[in-house]
Design a protein around this motif. Structure first.
Motif, PDB file in Angstrom:
ATOM      1  N   PHE B  94       6.427  -6.603   6.078  1.00 27.83           N
ATOM      2  CA  PHE B  94       7.144  -7.068   5.772  1.00 27.83           C
ATOM      3  C   PHE B  94       8.453  -5.985   5.950  1.00 27.83           C
ATOM      4  O   PHE B  94       7.378  -4.601   5.580  1.00 27.83           O
ATOM      5  N   VAL B  95       9.000  -5.380   6.695  1.00 30.08           N
ATOM      6  CA  VAL B  95       9.564  -4.136   6.996  1.00 30.08           C
ATOM      7  C   VAL B  95      10.909  -4.089   6.413  1.00 30.08           C
ATOM      8  O   VAL B  95      11.967  -4.997   7.001  1.00 30.08           O
ATOM      9  N   ALA B  96      11.194  -2.567   5.192  1.00 29.88           N
ATOM     10  CA  ALA B  96      12.616  -3.485   5.407  1.00 29.88           C
ATOM     11  C   ALA B  96      13.395  -1.273   4.648  1.00 29.88           C
ATOM     12  O   ALA B  96      12.219  -0.818   4.910  1.00 29.88           O
ATOM     13  N   ILE B  97      14.787  -1.136   5.214  1.00 32.30           N
ATOM     14  CA  ILE B  97      15.389   0.024   4.564  1.00 32.30           C
ATOM     15  C   ILE B  97      15.861  -0.299   3.162  1.00 32.30           C
ATOM     16  O   ILE B  97      16.872  -0.699   2.881  1.00 32.30           O
ATOM     17  N   LEU B  98      14.832   0.774   2.396  1.00 32.37           N
ATOM     18  CA  LEU B  98      15.921   0.525   0.840  1.00 32.37           C
ATOM     19  C   LEU B  98      17.485   1.669   0.804  1.00 32.37           C
ATOM     20  O   LEU B  98      16.853   2.670   1.641  1.00 32.37           O
ATOM     21  N   LYS B 104      10.108   9.025  -6.385  1.00 32.85           N
ATOM     22  CA  LYS B 104       9.531   8.193  -7.490  1.00 32.85           C
ATOM     23  C   LYS B 104       9.563   7.370  -6.914  1.00 32.85           C
ATOM     24  O   LYS B 104       8.488   6.432  -6.927  1.00 32.85           O
ATOM     25  N   ASP B 105      10.281   6.941  -5.802  1.00 33.98           N
ATOM     26  CA  ASP B 105      10.589   4.864  -5.676  1.00 33.98           C
ATOM     27  C   ASP B 105       9.332   4.859  -4.742  1.00 33.98           C
ATOM     28  O   ASP B 105       8.434   3.944  -4.727  1.00 33.98           O
ATOM     29  N   SER B 106       9.280   6.118  -3.610  1.00 36.34           N
ATOM     30  CA  SER B 106       8.167   5.781  -2.455  1.00 36.34           C
ATOM     31  C   SER B 106       6.928   5.727  -3.675  1.00 36.34           C
ATOM     32  O   SER B 106       6.503   4.848  -2.236  1.00 36.34           O
ATOM     33  N   ASP B 107       6.394   6.769  -3.784  1.00 37.56           N
ATOM     34  CA  ASP B 107       5.045   6.174  -5.043  1.00 37.56           C
ATOM     35  C   ASP B 107       5.148   4.730  -5.746  1.00 37.56           C
ATOM     36  O   ASP B 107       3.698   4.824  -5.962  1.00 37.56           O
ATOM     37  N   HIS B 108       6.082   4.752  -6.394  1.00 35.51           N
ATOM     38  CA  HIS B 108       6.158   3.593  -6.860  1.00 35.51           C
ATOM     39  C   HIS B 108       5.521   2.494  -6.057  1.00 35.51           C
ATOM     40  O   HIS B 108       4.393   1.428  -6.258  1.00 35.51           O
ATOM     41  N   ILE B 109       6.249   2.125  -5.163  1.00 39.22           N
ATOM     42  CA  ILE B 109       5.480   1.383  -3.693  1.00 39.22           C
ATOM     43  C   ILE B 109       4.485   1.424  -2.881  1.00 39.22           C
ATOM     44  O   ILE B 109       4.019   0.679  -3.149  1.00 39.22           O
ATOM     45  N   ARG B 110       4.331   2.463  -2.897  1.00 38.05           N
ATOM     46  CA  ARG B 110       2.986   2.989  -2.019  1.00 38.05           C
ATOM     47  C   ARG B 110       1.852   2.226  -3.427  1.00 38.05           C
ATOM     48  O   ARG B 110       0.959   1.579  -2.302  1.00 38.05           O
ATOM     49  N   ILE B 111       2.301   2.408  -4.273  1.00 41.37           N
ATOM     50  CA  ILE B 111       1.109   2.314  -5.871  1.00 41.37           C
ATOM     51  C   ILE B 111       0.887   0.836  -5.985  1.00 41.37           C
ATOM     52  O   ILE B 111       0.081   0.337  -5.810  1.00 41.37           O
ATOM     53  N   ALA B 115       1.820  -0.715   0.140  1.00 42.12           N
ATOM     54  CA  ALA B 115       3.278  -0.492   1.610  1.00 42.12           C
ATOM     55  C   ALA B 115       3.161   1.229   1.811  1.00 42.12           C
ATOM     56  O   ALA B 115       2.785   2.350   1.217  1.00 42.12           O
ATOM     57  N   LYS B 116       2.941   1.400   3.025  1.00 39.05           N
ATOM     58  CA  LYS B 116       3.493   2.783   2.985  1.00 39.05           C
ATOM     59  C   LYS B 116       5.073   2.855   3.923  1.00 39.05           C
ATOM     60  O   LYS B 116       5.944   1.752   3.821  1.00 39.05           O
ATOM     61  N   THR B 117       4.743   4.120   2.826  1.00 37.73           N
ATOM     62  CA  THR B 117       6.892   4.788   2.672  1.00 37.73           C
ATOM     63  C   THR B 117       6.628   5.289   3.773  1.00 37.73           C
ATOM     64  O   THR B 117       6.085   6.757   3.689  1.00 37.73           O
ATOM     65  N   THR B 118       8.378   5.453   3.889  1.00 41.08           N
ATOM     66  CA  THR B 118       8.844   6.626   5.001  1.00 41.08           C
ATOM     67  C   THR B 118      10.590   7.581   4.468  1.00 41.08           C
ATOM     68  O   THR B 118      10.395   6.330   4.439  1.00 41.08           O
ATOM     69  N   LEU B 119       9.907   8.234   3.668  1.00 44.06           N
ATOM     70  CA  LEU B 119      11.919   8.529   3.556  1.00 44.06           C
ATOM     71  C   LEU B 119      12.500   9.006   4.060  1.00 44.06           C
ATOM     72  O   LEU B 119      12.061   9.781   4.905  1.00 44.06           O
ATOM     73  N   ARG B 124      17.513   6.886   1.830  1.00 45.23           N
ATOM     74  CA  ARG B 124      16.690   5.940   2.663  1.00 45.23           C
ATOM     75  C   ARG B 124      15.219   5.544   2.448  1.00 45.23           C
ATOM     76  O   ARG B 124      15.046   6.781   2.829  1.00 45.23           O
ATOM     77  N   LEU B 125      14.279   4.968   2.623  1.00 44.64           N
ATOM     78  CA  LEU B 125      13.301   4.448   2.320  1.00 44.64           C
ATOM     79  C   LEU B 125      12.896   3.665   3.415  1.00 44.64           C
ATOM     80  O   LEU B 125      13.643   1.780   3.231  1.00 44.64           O
ATOM     81  N   LEU B 126      11.741   3.836   4.133  1.00 44.40           N
ATOM     82  CA  LEU B 126      11.300   2.809   5.189  1.00 44.40           C
ATOM     83  C   LEU B 126       9.677   2.149   4.815  1.00 44.40           C
ATOM     84  O   LEU B 126       9.088   3.153   4.271  1.00 44.40           O
ATOM     85  N   VAL B 127       9.757   1.227   4.085  1.00 46.93           N
ATOM     86  CA  VAL B 127       9.069  -0.170   3.689  1.00 46.93           C
ATOM     87  C   VAL B 127       8.356  -0.802   4.313  1.00 46.93           C
ATOM     88  O   VAL B 127       8.646  -1.573   5.540  1.00 46.93           O
TER      89      VAL B 127
END
Lengths: 557, 165
Positions: B94-98, B104-111, B115-119, B124-127
């Motif tokens: 599942f790949v999404a842009i938020l 903080k969101d990035s860390d939350h999603i990673r943990i 998921a791999k995240t890229t700001l 916007r965040l690529l997940v």
């Protein structure tokens, strides 16, 4: 080295094909060039591809072997659609072959290119678009296996022009279709046998699967052992000789009252090789409401599809009926189970038809009744679709399986005449009659010259009421007689049209003249059309109104 | 008790099919003509002659049995395996842009989702999430109002074994 087109001819021959139907065209010329060299095979040139497919379908239904139709790409192949769909709905093993533009041109909207592959997906059991000799070899080998195995059905092969012209040695097939006939467990057979042996009013509903399976003898034996009346679907007509004391005819929307009564009164229904079509059951929840149901079909997906039976048995009708018979013989000490007794005779008497032989114009039911006198047990009757088909279903007495050939599932007007030609091509020494209406006749009467040209004499009896009769009947009964687009006027003269096509023709509105015409037609052995002017607004009864139960049968206006 | 993220009508089938043109269309038409919407579909060639199709879709139990039988009798289909989205689907992609995301969101999603995240620019965040369907559904539910675009692969890997035949 062999060319693709030569490979096709060799494979057809290998699969026992002697007669084919169709029309050539640009994309299939290489194949026709090789057919030209095949002096042991006969190609019957139709006048339209739909009719050619019905011919192949008629041939298949009459013989139980695959019927083959060959046409060109584009419009040739799109014209196949109705015929192939018709074969699919009635489980008929038709192999349709169409030329296609060369593979590099597919998808570029060239002359006479259409996406036949996608069109055929929903209409066939399987279809192929071979891209080389290996795939072509595999496609034809598998096509016959698929079409004829299990529940039969049509298979289509699109052959691109360049594949027809390719030369080489085909290697092993890219895949081999395998089919294992399902064989039910002893437990299921025993359970079914006990249910039948213990039933007081058992009824057998016999469908087209009994005919395809060749299970008529087993059906009769079981019915006699159980003293169980047999009713049939339209497709199963003839699976039980209809002059047998236990045969009550077709059940369904235009079924015989006796057939309807026994189904509704039964306490156990053994449904074999049928699929609980709405035309057979009426409103399903009201079909045989007091009966437990055992459903036997070779197609597992039919069991529980519309009706959840008390016992479902996946298997071939012949094997299942035979095993049930043997098991019941052990269960019953002295024959007979069912206790229908006098009730069955009473039902029979109540459902007898009365015929008016003097009416002018003739009654369509009487025309069909009279036709019985000219159809020998070995002969065939095809039908068109509509009122004529239901008159045939009600008043023609089928003596054996495969004798009565009709378009059941798709209900294709125009099926009967070309189908009759296909039947005649398979059985040259038998008489083949087509019971038609004027609406249906005009849909495929352009195939009459085929019967004349190839000396395949068929006899077409047209119940001519100058109406699209069944639609008119519905408009009369359910739309307050608001007739819309059903009046065919009658200015076109069927007898003269037929003569123009090279056939013999008679026109009459009297039963006495009909007899003479039929006598002459049978004796002369020439393609003959008997145009019988019948009472215009005669309705086919009995009739179950749409969405009603069998209990709501109408027996008159 | 947490609400099930997968509804009881969700179905998961794995089909082993002939590897030839048109098979996908034939399979899909079986669903299309019955008005069944395929949610996800993934295909891979197994060998020269056969491929595997993984399908997820929603269908009540009383209709599901018939679809399986219809698939089984199709000459293109060599084998049908019925799986459970709950237990047999190991991974979906599942790949999404938020939108509206920070670190903080990035860390939350990673943990939480591993998921791999890229700001990206403009918050916007690529997940990039590789997870079982339940976790993918949880993620979609949690970020439903922030998903700008997404792609869901369908079944990437499942636990249904293949028969030897």
């Amino acid at each position: 080295m062999v060319s693709g087109s030569k490979l096709v001819v060799d494979k057809l021959r290998e699969n026992g094909v002697k007669t084919m139907f169709g029309i050539p065209g640009g994309a299939v010329l290489p194949l026709f060039d090789d057919l030209h060299k095949a002096s042991d095979m006969e190609f019957i040139l139709a006048r339209h591809e739909q009719g050619a497919t019905h011919m192949a379908d008629g041939y298949a239904r009459a013989t139980g072997r695959a019927g083959v139709v060959i046409v060109t790409s584009g419009p040739g192949a799109t014209n196949l659609a109705t015929g192939v769909a018709n074969a699919y709905l009635d489980s008929s093993p038709v192999i349709s072959i169409a030329g296609q533009v060369a593979t590099p041109l597919i998808g570029y909207d060239g002359f006479q290119e259409a996406n036949i592959f996608s069109m055929m997906i929903g209409l066939t059991k399987m279809n192929f678009l071979p891209r080389n000799l290996n795939e072509l070899n595999s496609a034809i080998d598998n096509a016959f296996k698929i079409a004829l195995s299990g529940r039969p059905g049509p298979v289509h092969i699109d052959i691109p022009r360049d594949v027809q012209l390719m030369e080489g040695e085909p290697k092993n097939n890219t895949y081999t279709y395998s089919y294992r006939l399902p064989s039910p467990s002893d437990e299921k057979i025993t359970l079914a046998s006990k249910m039948l042996a213990n039933a007081e009013r058992p009824v057998i509903v016999s469908g087209g699967g009994v005919i395809i399976s060749g299970a008529s003898r087993e059906l009769v034996a079981l019915a006699e052992l159980l003293n169980a009346p047999v009713v049939t679907t339209l497709m199963g007509k003839g699976s039980m000789p209809e002059d047998h004391p236990l045969a009550l005819g077709c059940v369904g929307m235009h079924g015989r009252v006796g057939a309807i009564r026994v189904v509704q009164e039964s306490d156990l229904l053994l449904a074999v090789g049928m699929r609980f079509s709405d035309r057979t059951t009426g409103k399903l929840s009201g079909f045989a409401p007091k009966a437990k149901k055992i459903h036997v079909d070779i197609d597992r997906s039919e069991i529980g599809k519309l009706l959840q039976p008390d016992l479902g048995i996946t298997g071939d009708a012949k094997e299942v009926l035979s095993r049930i018979h043997a098991t019941i013989l052990k269960l019953l000490q002295k024959g007979k189970a069912g206790k229908w007794g006098e009730r069955l005779q009473q039902i029979r008497r109540e459902s007898e038809f009365l015929y008016d032989y003097d009416a002018v114009p003739a009654k369509p039911s009487t025309v069909v009744k009279i036709l019985n006198d000219y159809v020998r047990p070995e002969d065939f009757v095809t039908t068109e679709v509509g009122q004529c088909q239901m008159y045939a279903s009600l008043h023609f007495t089928a003596k054996r399986p495969r004798q009565f050939i009709s378009s059941g599932g798709l209900g294709t007007m125009g099926f009967g005449l070309p189908a009759a030609i296909g039947v005649k091509a398979a059985f040259r020494d038998r008489h083949v009659f087509d019971i038609a209406g004027d609406g249906s006749f005009f849909m495929t009467c352009n195939q009459l010259p085929v019967a004349v040209d190839y000396n395949l004499p068929i006899i077409v009896v047209v119940l001519n009421n100058y109406f699209l009769g069944m639609v008119r009947q519905w408009q009369e009964l359910f739309y307050d007689k608001r007739y819309m687009a059903v009046d065919l006027k009658g200015k076109a003269d069927i007898a003269r049209v037929s003569e123009g096509f090279g056939a013999k023709a008679f026109k009459t509105m009297r039963i006495s003249e009909l007899k003479e015409a039929l006598q002459t037609a049978v004796k002369q052995g020439e393609t003959t059309v008997v145009d019988v002017i019948v009472e215009r607004e005669d309705n086919v009864f009995p009739m179950i109104p749409p969405a009603a139960t069998l209990d709501e049968v109408m027996v008159g206006r | 008790m947490k609400k099930l993220a997968i509804d009881e009508n969700q179905r998961f089938l794995v089909l082993r099919v002939l590897n030839m043109p048109g098979v996908m269309e034939r399979i899909c038409s079986i669903f299309a003509r019955r008005g069944i919407n395929i949610d996800t579909i993934t295909v891979g060639v197994l060998n020269g002659n056969s491929s595997e199709i993984s399908l997820t879709f929603s269908l009540p139990q009383e209709k599901f049995g018939n679809i399986v039988k219809i698939l089984e009798k199709n000459p293109c289909v060599l084998e049908v395996k019925i799986g459970s989205l709950e237990s047999d689907v190991i991974r979906e992609a599942f790949v999404a842009i938020l939108k509206g995301c920070d670190s903080k969101d990035s860390d939350h999603i990673r943990i939480k989702y591993r998921a791999k995240t890229t700001l990206l620019s403009e918050s916007r965040l690529l997940v990039e999430l590789l997870a079982d369907p339940r976790m993918v559904n949880d993620f979609k539910e949690e970020f439903a109002d922030r998903i700008v675009s997404f792609s869901r692969s369908g079944v990437m890997i499942h636990a249904l074994g293949r028969s030897e035949s």
